[in-house]
Design a protein around this motif. Structure first.
Motif, PDB file in Angstrom:
ATOM      1  N   HIS A 250       6.205   7.000  -4.815  1.00 34.27           N
ATOM      2  CA  HIS A 250       5.515   7.113  -3.528  1.00 34.27           C
ATOM      3  C   HIS A 250       4.131   6.465  -3.543  1.00 34.27           C
ATOM      4  O   HIS A 250       3.685   5.948  -2.517  1.00 34.27           O
ATOM      5  N   TYR A 251       3.452   6.423  -4.692  1.00 33.81           N
ATOM      6  CA  TYR A 251       2.172   5.708  -4.728  1.00 33.81           C
ATOM      7  C   TYR A 251       2.403   4.205  -4.555  1.00 33.81           C
ATOM      8  O   TYR A 251       1.734   3.541  -3.769  1.00 33.81           O
ATOM      9  N   ASP A 252       3.353   3.650  -5.308  1.00 33.30           N
ATOM     10  CA  ASP A 252       3.652   2.221  -5.182  1.00 33.30           C
ATOM     11  C   ASP A 252       4.136   1.887  -3.771  1.00 33.30           C
ATOM     12  O   ASP A 252       3.835   0.812  -3.234  1.00 33.30           O
ATOM     13  N   ALA A 253       4.913   2.806  -3.164  1.00 37.24           N
ATOM     14  CA  ALA A 253       5.384   2.582  -1.792  1.00 37.24           C
ATOM     15  C   ALA A 253       4.209   2.565  -0.824  1.00 37.24           C
ATOM     16  O   ALA A 253       4.162   1.743   0.103  1.00 37.24           O
ATOM     17  N   PHE A 254       3.253   3.467  -0.991  1.00 35.02           N
ATOM     18  CA  PHE A 254       2.055   3.477  -0.148  1.00 35.02           C
ATOM     19  C   PHE A 254       1.270   2.180  -0.311  1.00 35.02           C
ATOM     20  O   PHE A 254       0.881   1.538   0.674  1.00 35.02           O
TER      21      PHE A 254
END
Length: 338
Positions: free
Chosen positions: A197-201
């Protein structure tokens, strides 16, 4: 280096378990035959040995496009997509963590942009009255209809649902001048299939700086008109009879194309086709989105040309059925080599 480990999950970090759970739920990967799995493994070896050490050269034309047109191996996609999207915004993990700590307060006091009827605004149609009183309402209304065939974002009790909601809320609060635009949930959903989810953000925030996505979401009409012209030139070259038909009835791209582009086609095609389109878009740029539209329309050329008037033509364009990945990319190859 971790990326060369036989265990490819090393490049995916702690997200591997959720990724595997998500990907196993999707029909495309459940139904891979033993032959297709073997092809995936061979492709992984090739990409690991030849492409990943030279990712900075991928967009420069040093590799034949047939390599990525076949599709990036799905276990490597997240790593490669993140690199291709880049991080011009210089987002760091600490910034994301800081926003996470404040997200409840930020959402409660959010006064940034919320656009739920973006295609109507672009095409100058009367806008439907927005039902959103706040950011969370808009996002929660969109999630159940995001990638519905996968069924990953329908249940608010699941980790997948909470992660996509977290990414979208944080993204909107981080860039309130852009805010939340209907369709962003599709982009976030696709990214979360391949990365944490961090990389997606980070990737979603930077994707919204890609010229065509930024212009559409910010409704920069002067820029959008330039995209019209670029698309029309390509369509006239690739499918002149369709082009003439659409010009005759004054059907412009906002009537059918930009809804596809806002989600990078993830609202229309299945995961396999969508992922292949993203592979090419992130390497070849905006023009690929126009090329794939021309290839798609070409498959239904006779149906389009047979329509007697504006309304009938628009109905056909709005109800084009899905096609297989091979059919779509073969159509594109035929257009490029005619």
């Amino acid at each position: 280096h971790d990326i060369y480990s036989p265990e490819i999950h090393m490049i995916r970090g702690n997200h591997e378990e959720l990724y595997i759970n998500n990907i196993k739920k999707t029909k495309i990967y459940r139904d891979l035959s033993s032959k297709e799995l073997k092809e995936q493994r061979l492709a992984e070896v090739y990409w690991l040995e030849n492409i990943i050490p030279n990712l900075d050269k991928l967009k420069s034309g040093e590799f034949d496009k047939s390599i990525w047109r076949k599709g990036i191996p799905y276990r490597l996609r997240g790593y490669i997509w993140k690199h291709l999207i880049g991080n011009d915004l210089e987002i760091k993990q600490g910034l994301y963590n800081e926003y996470q700590l404040q997200v409840e307060s930020l959402v409660e006091h959010y006064d940034g942009v919320i656009q739920e009827n973006i295609t109507e605004k672009i095409s100058n149609k009367p806008e439907q009255e927005s039902r959103s009183t706040n950011l969370r309402n808009a996002i929660e209304r969109d999630l159940p209809r995001t990638l519905p065939s996968l069924g990953l974002f329908t249940n608010s009790e699941t980790e997948s649902y909470n992660q996509i909601k977290k990414v979208l809320e944080t993204c909107a609060c981080y860039r309130p001048q852009l805010g939340y635009v209907q369709g962003m949930s599709y982009l976030a959903g696709i990214l979360l299939l391949y990365m944490n989810h961090y990389d997606a953000f980070q990737s979603l925030s930077n994707m919204m700086n890609i010229q065509i996505l930024s212009d559409l979401c910010m409704v920069k009409m002067d820029k959008i008109l330039q995209h019209y012209e670029t698309y029309h030139q390509l369509l006239e070259e690739y499918a002149p009879e369709i082009y003439e038909k659409l010009m005759k009835f004054s059907i412009n791209p906002s009537n059918y194309l930009f809804g596809w582009i806002l989600t990078v086609y993830s609202n229309h095609f299945n995961l396999e086709t969508t992922s292949r389109i993203w592979d090419c878009f992130l390497i070849e740029g905006d023009i690929f989105l126009f090329k794939i539209s021309a290839a798609y329309l070409k498959l239904f050329e006779q149906d389009i040309l047979a329509q007697p008037a504006f309304e009938e033509t628009l109905v056909v364009l709005s109800q084009l059925p899905p096609v297989t990945t091979d059919e779509l990319f073969e159509s594109l190859e035929n257009l490029e080599h005619k």
